[in-house]
Design a protein around this motif. Sequence first.
Motif, PDB file in Angstrom:
ATOM      1  N   LEU A   1      50.310   8.427  14.194  1.00  0.00           N
ATOM      2  CA  LEU A   1      51.090   7.932  15.315  1.00  0.00           C
ATOM      3  C   LEU A   1      52.547   7.760  14.937  1.00  0.00           C
ATOM      4  CD1 LEU A   1      48.675   5.162  16.601  1.00  0.00           C
ATOM      5  CD2 LEU A   1      48.846   7.518  17.354  1.00  0.00           C
ATOM      6  N   PHE A   2      52.809   7.611  13.655  1.00  0.00           N
ATOM      7  CA  PHE A   2      54.172   7.379  13.217  1.00  0.00           C
ATOM      8  C   PHE A   2      54.833   8.645  12.696  1.00  0.00           C
ATOM      9  CE2 PHE A   2      51.895   3.386  12.877  1.00  0.00           C
ATOM     10  CZ  PHE A   2      52.657   2.618  13.716  1.00  0.00           C
ATOM     11  N   LEU A   3      54.175   9.773  12.865  1.00  0.00           N
ATOM     12  CA  LEU A   3      54.791  11.030  12.498  1.00  0.00           C
ATOM     13  C   LEU A   3      55.551  11.576  13.688  1.00  0.00           C
ATOM     14  CD1 LEU A   3      51.922  12.727  10.494  1.00  0.00           C
ATOM     15  CD2 LEU A   3      53.726  11.232   9.683  1.00  0.00           C
ATOM     16  N   SER A   4      56.575  12.329  13.399  1.00  0.00           N
ATOM     17  CA  SER A   4      57.460  12.781  14.469  1.00  0.00           C
ATOM     18  C   SER A   4      56.809  13.788  15.392  1.00  0.00           C
ATOM     19  CB  SER A   4      58.714  13.403  13.853  1.00  0.00           C
ATOM     20  OG  SER A   4      58.378  14.473  12.994  1.00  0.00           O
ATOM     21  N   ASN A   5      55.704  14.428  14.974  1.00  0.00           N
ATOM     22  CA  ASN A   5      55.117  15.474  15.813  1.00  0.00           C
ATOM     23  C   ASN A   5      53.864  15.014  16.533  1.00  0.00           C
ATOM     24  OD1 ASN A   5      53.495  15.233  13.604  1.00  0.00           O
ATOM     25  ND2 ASN A   5      53.218  17.414  13.266  1.00  0.00           N
ATOM     26  N   CYS A   6      53.601  13.707  16.588  1.00  0.00           N
ATOM     27  CA  CYS A   6      52.390  13.233  17.238  1.00  0.00           C
ATOM     28  C   CYS A   6      52.629  13.000  18.721  1.00  0.00           C
ATOM     29  CB  CYS A   6      51.911  11.935  16.592  1.00  0.00           C
ATOM     30  SG  CYS A   6      51.200  12.211  14.976  1.00  0.00           S
TER      31      CYS A   6
ATOM     32  N   SER B   1      51.014  -1.442   7.858  1.00  0.00           N
ATOM     33  CA  SER B   1      51.983  -2.515   8.102  1.00  0.00           C
ATOM     34  C   SER B   1      53.370  -1.969   7.800  1.00  0.00           C
ATOM     35  CB  SER B   1      51.680  -3.730   7.217  1.00  0.00           C
ATOM     36  OG  SER B   1      50.397  -4.252   7.502  1.00  0.00           O
ATOM     37  N   MET B   2      54.224  -1.918   8.830  1.00  0.00           N
ATOM     38  CA  MET B   2      55.504  -1.238   8.639  1.00  0.00           C
ATOM     39  C   MET B   2      56.468  -1.527   9.780  1.00  0.00           C
ATOM     40  SD  MET B   2      54.065   2.478   9.698  1.00  0.00           S
ATOM     41  CE  MET B   2      52.550   2.026   8.845  1.00  0.00           C
ATOM     42  N   LEU B   3      57.726  -1.180   9.543  1.00  0.00           N
ATOM     43  CA  LEU B   3      58.728  -1.159  10.595  1.00  0.00           C
ATOM     44  C   LEU B   3      58.972   0.294  10.969  1.00  0.00           C
ATOM     45  CD1 LEU B   3      60.654  -3.129  12.160  1.00  0.00           C
ATOM     46  CD2 LEU B   3      62.445  -2.350  10.602  1.00  0.00           C
ATOM     47  N   ILE B   4      58.948   0.583  12.259  1.00  0.00           N
ATOM     48  CA  ILE B   4      59.154   1.946  12.738  1.00  0.00           C
ATOM     49  C   ILE B   4      60.654   2.217  12.826  1.00  0.00           C
ATOM     50  CG2 ILE B   4      58.649   3.568  14.602  1.00  0.00           C
ATOM     51  CD1 ILE B   4      56.292   1.755  15.364  1.00  0.00           C
ATOM     52  N   TRP B   5      61.052   3.417  12.428  1.00  0.00           N
ATOM     53  CA  TRP B   5      62.459   3.803  12.493  1.00  0.00           C
ATOM     54  C   TRP B   5      62.975   3.703  13.932  1.00  0.00           C
ATOM     55  CZ3 TRP B   5      58.281   6.982  11.924  1.00  0.00           C
ATOM     56  CH2 TRP B   5      58.046   7.883  12.966  1.00  0.00           C
TER      57      TRP B   5
ATOM     58  N   PHE C   1      59.736  14.181   6.145  1.00  0.00           N
ATOM     59  CA  PHE C   1      60.889  14.214   5.247  1.00  0.00           C
ATOM     60  C   PHE C   1      62.200  14.259   6.018  1.00  0.00           C
ATOM     61  CE2 PHE C   1      63.642  16.411   2.102  1.00  0.00           C
ATOM     62  CZ  PHE C   1      63.495  15.536   1.043  1.00  0.00           C
ATOM     63  N   SER C   2      62.274  15.113   7.033  1.00  0.00           N
ATOM     64  CA  SER C   2      63.523  15.264   7.784  1.00  0.00           C
ATOM     65  C   SER C   2      63.895  13.980   8.513  1.00  0.00           C
ATOM     66  CB  SER C   2      63.402  16.419   8.781  1.00  0.00           C
ATOM     67  OG  SER C   2      62.358  16.177   9.705  1.00  0.00           O
ATOM     68  N   LEU C   3      62.888  13.263   8.995  1.00  0.00           N
ATOM     69  CA  LEU C   3      63.147  12.032   9.736  1.00  0.00           C
ATOM     70  C   LEU C   3      63.781  10.969   8.839  1.00  0.00           C
ATOM     71  CD1 LEU C   3      60.742  10.448  12.290  1.00  0.00           C
ATOM     72  CD2 LEU C   3      61.963   9.023  10.669  1.00  0.00           C
ATOM     73  N   TYR C   4      63.272  10.844   7.610  1.00  0.00           N
ATOM     74  CA  TYR C   4      63.823   9.824   6.720  1.00  0.00           C
ATOM     75  C   TYR C   4      65.157  10.245   6.110  1.00  0.00           C
ATOM     76  CZ  TYR C   4      59.857   6.793   7.303  1.00  0.00           C
ATOM     77  OH  TYR C   4      58.922   5.944   7.857  1.00  0.00           O
TER      78      TYR C   4
ATOM     79  N   SER D   1      71.351   9.224   6.941  1.00  0.00           N
ATOM     80  CA  SER D   1      72.171   9.725   8.061  1.00  0.00           C
ATOM     81  C   SER D   1      72.444  11.220   7.957  1.00  0.00           C
ATOM     82  CB  SER D   1      73.506   8.961   8.134  1.00  0.00           C
ATOM     83  OG  SER D   1      73.289   7.582   8.313  1.00  0.00           O
ATOM     84  N   LEU D   2      71.487  11.978   7.418  1.00  0.00           N
ATOM     85  CA  LEU D   2      71.677  13.413   7.239  1.00  0.00           C
ATOM     86  C   LEU D   2      71.038  14.186   8.384  1.00  0.00           C
ATOM     87  CD1 LEU D   2      71.086  13.870   3.397  1.00  0.00           C
ATOM     88  CD2 LEU D   2      73.233  13.627   4.641  1.00  0.00           C
ATOM     89  N   MET D   3      71.866  14.949   9.069  1.00  0.00           N
ATOM     90  CA  MET D   3      71.429  15.835  10.138  1.00  0.00           C
ATOM     91  C   MET D   3      72.487  16.921  10.289  1.00  0.00           C
ATOM     92  SD  MET D   3      70.259  14.925  14.075  1.00  0.00           S
ATOM     93  CE  MET D   3      68.686  14.172  13.684  1.00  0.00           C
ATOM     94  N   ASN D   4      72.066  18.098  10.670  1.00  0.00           N
ATOM     95  CA  ASN D   4      72.938  19.251  10.953  1.00  0.00           C
ATOM     96  C   ASN D   4      73.398  19.995   9.702  1.00  0.00           C
ATOM     97  OD1 ASN D   4      72.911  18.906  13.795  1.00  0.00           O
ATOM     98  ND2 ASN D   4      74.490  17.332  13.625  1.00  0.00           N
TER      99      ASN D   4
END
Length: 483
Positions: free
Chosen positions: A15-20, A109-113, A199-202, A208-211
């Motif tokens: 549920l916490f993966l970006s593709n779910c 047990s976690m905080l979601i991004w 990996f890309s999400l974190y 703050s890496l994108m693009n």
Amino acid sequence: MQKSYQLLFTISLCLFLSNCNNSYLDIFPDLDDPALMERTIAPELLKQDIQAFYQGALDRHPNLDSYANKKELESAVKELQAKISEPMSRLEFYKIVGQLTHYFNDGHSMLIWPYQEYENAKAEGGKPFPFEVKITPQKSVIIDNSYSFQSKKVTIEIPAGSEITAINGISMVVMLETMQRYVGGESQYLREQFLANRFSLYLWSVFSLMNNFEIELSFEQVTNNISIDALQHWEKQESKNNDNEVNDHKNTLEKDFYFKKLKQNVGYLYIGHFDVDIDWFEKFIDNTFEVIKKNNYESLIIDIRDNTGGNTVTATYLASYLATKKFKMISKMTEKLNVDNRGFLNYKGQVGELLESEWDDWVAPVDSDNIYTGQTYLLISPITYSAGIVFATSLKDNKMATLIGRQTGGNANQTAQGNLFNLPNSQLRAYITTRMLVRPSGAATSGGVKPDFEVIPTVTTISAEKDIEIEKALELIHLNSKL
């Protein structure tokens, strides 16, 4: 089909993966006030949120003392609060408060991004890191597939097995050590495996890496630097062994659920997760075992190496096709009551109370002519988690399958379903477990689910794009056919 088993839900790391998609819990609701993404929040309010996250864990977790070092956790709360002296955005604040997650040492047990900001960034044309990776036990970050990019002038290829040694001038050693602190998991190794899956999400939420990415790669002792920007379109290449049925499944990972013939009289069933519509899943499983029966498959390989969980109703239904007698999915359950799960007028009990119960729900084999009676081989990995672990322990303890692969990173006796709640000021979303489950055998041993046959991939096998777990299963099938 009539069911004799109760509903038992366990939260899924999927549920916490970006593709779910289509999860059975409302993990990612919209913000009540979207403008909160553009504002900064006062320091005193952010410090309150850190305390609220910590208190939320104390109030909900059924056995926090056995997972977390309470003194270290309390010290971390104070240290993180001390770092806040200026107003911050939600993303800036996440980079501080998110570090509490790894102190819980629990994948449930976690905080979601800050997912709203992440989705907005992509909607505005942002391009996350384009490559799928694996992280080895030696902490090498390996590109898992071959990729290519073709421009008008040149074609650039990155072979599978290439090791990423740095991104944008930051060594991968530093990146791994930093990013795993934002991920839930019972060990650093498990956190690194979950990190590999997103990996890309974190890279975005922590660095703050994108693009734009400057990547330092090492392949066969040769180092290269590759520049990547948002205009490039990198394509995953087909396996160079795609004529080999053992490796062919790598080309269909876009599908979360599928069945195919692997070899003569050998079927292969891939279950990417258990977070799926129950009716759809049952129909898929019914159809699959009808095909297995019709074609007289004598051996079945079930692959849950990528399965981070879901709800155990789906896992139970699949197990019922493999059973020859009644079985249990778990043997005991403990639940800690809090303001969210105590029930109307506290009908379940008082806040803080621990409810312990023997699990007496026996599951009958499926009532179908297509029930499977052949040999079953279950592939597991350090990423197999939550309902995936429940499924693995059920098959192992009830002697329904031979397990192949690597020990699961999560505990065989594990935490389970919990509560989602928002931090009061930033509205960042947290999840804390409220239940503990004991495996069907009742064994109180610590550690993960151990395979009957351990198989460990290496950089060499990844580079060769070999699926050594499936190869091991086929080897055992061949040996058993001679008995």
